[in-house]
Design a protein around this motif. Structure first.
Motif: not given
Length: 183
Positions: A154-183
């Motif tokens: 939470l400190i990484q996220l809010q204080v240091f503004k870390r933008r995590f690279v979530f595994i699901e964005t690597v496994i499921v390419p952006p723009g696919t129906p699976e990615q859009e429904t999880s957003a």
């Protein structure tokens, strides 16, 4: 290879970054696979061979506690836990940032209390599992681990503004129906 990089939402990201950003979820997935394999073996041994093992239920309970802690940490860094979004969104931008930090401090305080009581319980516990060769202190250690891991994320996220690279964005390419429904 860990040193190589891949694409996530159009940006090149290293495997090391992906592993660091998703360590909790990856360990939780491994633990869930172990739980599944152990319970399948237990059902097989009990049902087909009539010779169940004595330890799978206790091991599954223990691992599930840790899966829950790791999953909660993953949910927190995705902002998927209960939040006060309606209140925050109704505030002007300047007040919203202050409100977000106030909520972070309150969450960190609750985590500190949870971690302290968990540590206290863990340090006083010496009784063993009925079938496993370790004490319940290892299960109670999940509370301080949750406090530390979730607090850091939470400190990484809010204080240091870390933008995590979530595994699901690597496994499921952006723009696919699976990615859009999880957003």
């Amino acid at each position: 290879m860990i040193g190589s990089s891949i694409h996530s939402h159009g940006a090149r990201v290293s495997w090391g970054r992906i592993l660091a950003d998703n360590a909790e979820e990856l360990v939780a997935m491994l633990l869930l696979c172990i739980i599944g394999a152990v319970m399948v073996a237990q059902v097989f041994l009990r049902t087909l061979l009539g010779s169940p093992l004595s330890w799978p239920e206790e091991l599954s309970q223990f691992l599930f506690v840790w899966c829950s802690v790791l999953g909660a940490t993953g949910a927190a860094k995705r902002l998927a836990l209960v939040r006060l979004g309606a209140v925050a969104d109704s505030l002007p931008l300047g007040l919203r940032k202050g409100f977000d930090y106030l909520v972070l401090l309150l969450v960190l305080a609750v985590l500190a209390v949870l971690g302290w009581y968990g540590w206290s319980l863990m340090s006083r516990t010496s009784f063993s599992f009925a079938t496993l060769p370790f004490t319940w202190a290892w299960a109670y250690a999940a509370a301080p681990a949750l406090a530390v891991l979730m607090g850091l994320r939470l400190i990484q996220l809010q204080v240091f503004k870390r933008r995590f690279v979530f595994i699901e964005t690597v496994i499921v390419p952006p723009g696919t129906p699976e990615q859009e429904t999880s957003a």
